[in-house]
Motif scaffolding. Structure first.
Motif, PDB file in Angstrom:
ATOM      1  N   ALA A 243       0.856  -1.200   0.000  1.00 30.02           N
ATOM      2  CA  ALA A 243       0.000   0.000   0.000  1.00 30.02           C
ATOM      3  C   ALA A 243       0.881   1.235   0.000  1.00 30.02           C
ATOM      4  CB  ALA A 243      -0.918  -0.007   1.222  1.00 30.02           C
ATOM      5  N   GLU A 244       0.320   2.339  -0.479  1.00 29.70           N
ATOM      6  CA  GLU A 244       1.091   3.578  -0.596  1.00 29.70           C
ATOM      7  C   GLU A 244       0.198   4.760  -0.282  1.00 29.70           C
ATOM      8  OE1 GLU A 244       4.410   5.498  -3.640  1.00 29.70           O
ATOM      9  OE2 GLU A 244       3.229   3.726  -4.204  1.00 29.70           O
ATOM     10  N   MET A 250       4.196   0.970   2.088  1.00 27.60           N
ATOM     11  CA  MET A 250       4.186  -0.108   3.078  1.00 27.60           C
ATOM     12  C   MET A 250       4.105  -1.458   2.381  1.00 27.60           C
ATOM     13  SD  MET A 250       1.626  -0.816   6.322  1.00 27.60           S
ATOM     14  CE  MET A 250       0.164  -1.032   5.291  1.00 27.60           C
ATOM     15  N   THR A 251       5.012  -2.360   2.718  1.00 29.05           N
ATOM     16  CA  THR A 251       4.986  -3.737   2.241  1.00 29.05           C
ATOM     17  C   THR A 251       5.151  -4.662   3.444  1.00 29.05           C
ATOM     18  OG1 THR A 251       7.370  -3.671   1.833  1.00 29.05           O
ATOM     19  CG2 THR A 251       5.931  -3.167  -0.029  1.00 29.05           C
ATOM     20  N   PHE A 304       6.980  -3.237   6.627  1.00 22.39           N
ATOM     21  CA  PHE A 304       8.081  -2.362   6.235  1.00 22.39           C
ATOM     22  C   PHE A 304       7.495  -1.067   5.669  1.00 22.39           C
ATOM     23  CE2 PHE A 304       9.882  -6.500   6.340  1.00 22.39           C
ATOM     24  CZ  PHE A 304      11.239  -6.360   6.598  1.00 22.39           C
ATOM     25  N   ILE A 305       7.882   0.061   6.229  1.00 23.86           N
ATOM     26  CA  ILE A 305       7.487   1.363   5.696  1.00 23.86           C
ATOM     27  C   ILE A 305       8.734   2.035   5.123  1.00 23.86           C
ATOM     28  CG2 ILE A 305       6.570   3.642   6.236  1.00 23.86           C
ATOM     29  CD1 ILE A 305       4.870   2.408   8.378  1.00 23.86           C
ATOM     30  N   LEU A 334      -1.880   4.984   6.796  1.00 23.53           N
ATOM     31  CA  LEU A 334      -1.397   3.996   5.835  1.00 23.53           C
ATOM     32  C   LEU A 334      -1.491   2.588   6.416  1.00 23.53           C
ATOM     33  CD1 LEU A 334       0.098   3.188   3.208  1.00 23.53           C
ATOM     34  CD2 LEU A 334       2.236   3.635   4.429  1.00 23.53           C
ATOM     35  N   ILE A 335      -1.082   2.433   7.661  1.00 26.88           N
ATOM     36  CA  ILE A 335      -1.111   1.111   8.299  1.00 26.88           C
ATOM     37  C   ILE A 335      -2.544   0.628   8.460  1.00 26.88           C
ATOM     38  CG2 ILE A 335      -0.612  -0.141  10.434  1.00 26.88           C
ATOM     39  CD1 ILE A 335       1.861   1.605  10.750  1.00 26.88           C
TER      40      ILE A 335
END
Length: 606
Positions: A243-244, A250-251, A304-305, A334-335
């Motif tokens: 996601a972005e 974020m992965t 991971f950000i 985002l999270i």
């Protein structure tokens, strides 16, 4: 209170310049808290040096020996003494402390370790000879030739021998070794292309942890590394995250809610590859799962950000374990949104460990040796039924608890994920047949989740109805009032209307109607406490969700209700179409799937 303070001299205290040894020991107290801290600093240095292989050896939990060997770029002879000087580093030039692309950058680790232990560095640059230098208690020897392969070997012996008071605060050897292992596992997750091993140097050395480098795209390599570090169960029950938002990417992997843990032991956060234990990020992770887990359960995730270093400050903690985002709300959003989107995409899926735990319950060893039917003697007063026809006039049966007579023939539904209903057991459990096994559904828990999701969807579409207070409630908050007023629009969207009421106070004019009579002041203070703690509040939403959950519980199919075949199949189809239907409102599974191979294994057919 009239007695003089013995720590304050009646004479004016003289300001002195501390010597380098004292300065280094003080700095070491901030950087090196325990052996695990020393291991972290040394391994991060190896990673920054471009190492592809790192071998760590510890003895007595790291208190007697820490040895880190890598195949990195090495340190030249002329740079060895400088590497042991405070604030000397090759990683930044000091002009921009926000443009950090490496683990280390302060230049404090090696001189701090040399100040409190016996440190030896042996290093060799490819194509040159190896050299080594020793430092003990802050006193450094001259650089001398040595033998060694390209790379660097750092040996730290007798940690804290120069500061004996610190040794009193060390935990047991086993606890310190576990802390070292945890550090290595986090760094191994951060670097899936790296070979890393940890050895306990006892009388018979044993390898505690070892992983080989992985290849392929980053997310694929990470998946294989997590399988090696966290185990197969996590890998099989984790959802890929990608996601972005506003410059933050974020992965990682997040586990299904039904794969929850009893503590936060499987929560790992990384910012620009750096392992961190940040309260805001952990709070956001908890908020993302808030609607799926009870308070005593914890989600499992490795996230991971990544972002431009200018958007995050990593220079806010001596151990670099905390970070500060320029816009924390973006990171938190985002999270929460990224994880909820992934969980919604999982649909009705539940974790595979549910079936494993079910089979495990079946396989509990009996207290007495197993006796098969053919080995049993007839019970007193019981006569076996005739072999043919099973008709005996003196045999009685209880009313069966399984119903299947009214089920329509639906073989075409067996290919669907939850299969075709075949029976209802004990007026609460639906038995469905799939192409390769069977599914057992808790009808009340499943329908409760379906009703809950429908109520939430309706609330999201129509908003939260508010009720005006006849007399506004005034809450005195002092300087904290503005913090609450800054989020007044978000609170209004959830039915809580507030406005300023003089300096340091707010007036509560509306509360959510669904909450009924509510202690407005207590609610306001709970929201404020959460805002101060993690920078955001989910208190009001969690209370609204709790009410909806209660309504869903009372409005769903009750245990004990007999269902017709078409009703059972309709429930299965709706579960397949509804996100999050794999777990009830409290995080428990709504169904268990058993494969035919598992069932056959239970009966000894395999």
């Amino acid at each position: 209170m009239s007695a003089a303070d013995p720590n304050i001299s009646p004479l004016r205290a003289q300001i002195r310049q501390l010597d380098d040894a004292a300065i280094n020991r003080i700095a070491a107290g901030e950087v090196v808290e325990r052996p695990a801290s020393a291991v972290k600093e040394l391994v991060e240095n190896s990673i920054d040096a471009g190492a592809r292989r790192i071998d760590i050896t510890v003895a007595e939990g790291g208190k007697r020996l820490i040895r880190v060997e890598d195949d990195g770029c090495g340190i030249s002879r002329s740079d060895l003494p400088l590497a042991l000087s405070r604030h000397a580093t090759s990683k930044i030039d000091g002009s921009d402390l926000l443009n950090i692309h490496t683990f280390g950058f302060r230049g404090e680790a090696l001189p701090s370790l040399g100040a409190v232990g016996r440190l030896r560095i042996t290093s060799r640059i490819a194509g040159e000879d190896a050299f080594e230098v020793d430092v003990a208690g802050g006193r450094m020897t001259s650089v001398r030739p040595a033998a060694g392969r390209p790379g660097t070997v750092v040996e730290l012996r007798d940690l804290f021998y120069a500061t004996p008071a610190r040794l009193k605060f060390m935990r047991t050897e086993r606890a310190e070794l576990q802390a070292v292992s945890d550090v290595i596992k986090r760094l191994a997750m951060a670097e899936p292309y790296l070979r890393i091993s940890l050895t306990d140097a006892t009388e018979t050395p044993r390898i505690l942890f070892s992983v080989e480098p992985h290849s392929g795209p980053p997310l694929e390599a990470l998946s294989r590394r997590l399988r090696a570090v966290l185990g197969r169960d996590f890998a099989e029950n984790a959802l890929a995250i990608d996601a972005e938002r506003e410059g933050l990417h974020m992965t990682g992997f997040a586990a299904l809610p039904t794969y929850s843990r009893g503590s936060a032991v499987q929560q790992f956060m990384f910012v620009n590859g750096r392992p961190v234990k940040d309260k805001m990020l952990i709070g956001a992770l908890r908020g993302a799962y808030m609607d799926f887990l009870s308070r005593d359960r914890h989600p499992a995730a490795v996230l991971f950000i990544d972002c431009d270093p200018q958007l995050v400050d990593v220079n806010v903690h001596p151990a670099k374990s905390e970070v500060r985002f320029r816009d924390p709300a973006v990171a938190r959003g985002l999270i929460v949104s990224g994880l909820r989107h992934a969980l919604a995409g999982a649909g009705h899926r539940a974790s595979t460990t549910v079936a494993g735990e079910t089979l495990g319950a079946f396989r509990k060893p009996p207290e007495t040796p197993r006796v098969y039917q053919m080995d049993r003697r007839p019970l007193a007063g019981f006569s076996a039924p005739p072999q043919a026809g099973f008709s005996s006039t003196d045999q009685t049966f209880e009313t069966p608890s399984a119903r299947s007579s009214d089920l329509p023939g639906t073989p075409d539904q067996e290919h669907l994920p939850l299969g075709a209903a075949r029976a209802q057991v004990h007026a609460n459990y639906i038995i469905a047949q799939t192409e390769d096994g069977m599914v057992i559904v808790d009808q009340h828990a499943a329908h409760e989740r379906l009703v809950y999701e429908k109520l939430k969807r309706q609330m999201g579409e129509n908003g939260v109805a508010s009720q005006a207070l006849l007399v506004p409630e005034i809450v005195e908050l002092g300087l904290d009032a503005q913090r609450l007023l800054d989020v007044s629009d978000e609170l209004a969207a959830m039915g809580l209307g507030i406005e300023p009421f003089g300096p340091g106070a707010i007036a509560v004019r509306e509360t959510p109607a669904i909450l009924g009579n509510v202690n407005a002041e207590a609610l306001i203070r709970d929201i404020l406490d959460e805002l101060q703690d993690i920078g955001d509040s989910t208190t009001l939403k969690s209370r609204l969700d709790a009410i909806l959950s209660r309504v869903a519980c009372h409005g769903s199919i009750r245990s004990g209700r007999q269902m017709r075949g078409e009703e059972m199949n309709a429930l299965l189809r709706e579960m397949e179409a509804t996100p999050h239907s794999g777990q009830c409102n409290h995080g428990r599974p709504t169904y268990v799937e058993l494969k035919l191979t598992d069932i056959e294994r239970l009966f000894g057919r395999r």
